[in-house]
Design a protein around this motif. Structure first.
Motif, PDB file in Angstrom:
ATOM      1  N   LYS A  83      73.612   9.150  27.549  1.00 26.18           N
ATOM      2  CA  LYS A  83      74.796   9.667  27.421  1.00 26.18           C
ATOM      3  C   LYS A  83      75.554   9.267  25.959  1.00 26.18           C
ATOM      4  N   LYS A  84      76.248  10.406  25.503  1.00 26.76           N
ATOM      5  CA  LYS A  84      76.646  10.071  23.961  1.00 26.76           C
ATOM      6  C   LYS A  84      78.245  10.503  24.259  1.00 26.76           C
ATOM      7  N   THR A  85      79.115   9.584  23.605  1.00 29.90           N
ATOM      8  CA  THR A  85      80.662   9.659  23.596  1.00 29.90           C
ATOM      9  C   THR A  85      81.018  10.622  22.514  1.00 29.90           C
ATOM     10  N   VAL A  86      81.751  11.757  22.905  1.00 27.88           N
ATOM     11  CA  VAL A  86      82.083  12.735  21.780  1.00 27.88           C
ATOM     12  C   VAL A  86      83.680  12.879  22.207  1.00 27.88           C
ATOM     13  N   TYR A  87      84.674  12.795  21.130  1.00 27.58           N
ATOM     14  CA  TYR A  87      85.831  13.316  21.125  1.00 27.58           C
ATOM     15  C   TYR A  87      86.285  14.788  20.665  1.00 27.58           C
ATOM     16  N   GLU A  88      86.875  15.447  21.421  1.00 25.71           N
ATOM     17  CA  GLU A  88      87.371  16.713  21.514  1.00 25.71           C
ATOM     18  C   GLU A  88      88.847  16.891  21.724  1.00 25.71           C
ATOM     19  N   TRP A  89      89.164  18.041  21.052  1.00 25.05           N
ATOM     20  CA  TRP A  89      90.702  18.325  21.356  1.00 25.05           C
ATOM     21  C   TRP A  89      90.784  19.135  22.350  1.00 25.05           C
TER      22      TRP A  89
END
Length: 170
Positions: A83-89
């Protein structure tokens, strides 16, 4: 573009959660035509990099049973995705303005919810009408009739200005 920066007091840290922020944004920007985005954290499956198959291409085309068995075992033992944490709008107000939509597409609940949000009334409206006017000036409108008359309706009757509100002008 416009950026809104919030400065919070010590006891207001619960407003930093994504859900609370998204709910507040949805509530107060539900029928605004400009897109409003909130930065959200998402967990995405990121597969480990697979080994290059260049070595196999150099070998002969003839394979023995042992090699085939080894390849099957390697396929079965694939690494689990991490699992990889990604920030998105993420856009919060995806709904088109209620008065711009066709009458058939708008539900009774949406009319009532919109009325309560603009009038700050806790009751549903007594009646409403959704219409388009065409002529020299074209406009789309929703006219609501409240269930109860405002308590200060007759105060300053002659000096009071009109309570009809125009929300969008194009």
């Amino acid at each position: 573009g416009t950026r809104v920066t919030l400065h919070l007091k010590e006891d207001a840290h619960d407003y930093l959660s994504e859900n609370k922020l998204k709910d507040a944004s949805k509530k107060y920007s539900q029928f605004i035509q400009f897109p409003i985005y909130v930065k959200v954290k998402k967990e995405v499956d990121a597969e480990a990099e697979e080994e290059d198959d260049d070595e196999e291409e150099d070998k002969d085309d003839v394979k023995t049973k042992d090699e085939e068995e080894k390849e099957e075992e390697e396929k079965e033992e694939k690494p689990k995705p991490t699992k990889k944490t990604v920030y998105e709008w993420e856009q919060v107000n995806t709904q088109k303005a209620i008065w711009l939509r066709a009458k058939e597409d708008v539900t009774e609940e949406e009319y009532n919810e919109f009325y309560k949000s603009i009038s700050k009334d806790y009751l549903d409206p007594l009646a409403y009408t959704h219409f388009n006017a065409e002529g020299e000036i074209e406009f789309k409108s929703i006219l609501y009739l409240p269930k109860k008359a405002p308590f200060d309706m007759m105060d300053n009757y002659w000096s009071k200005k009109s309570e009809v509100k125009l929300f969008v002008r194009r």
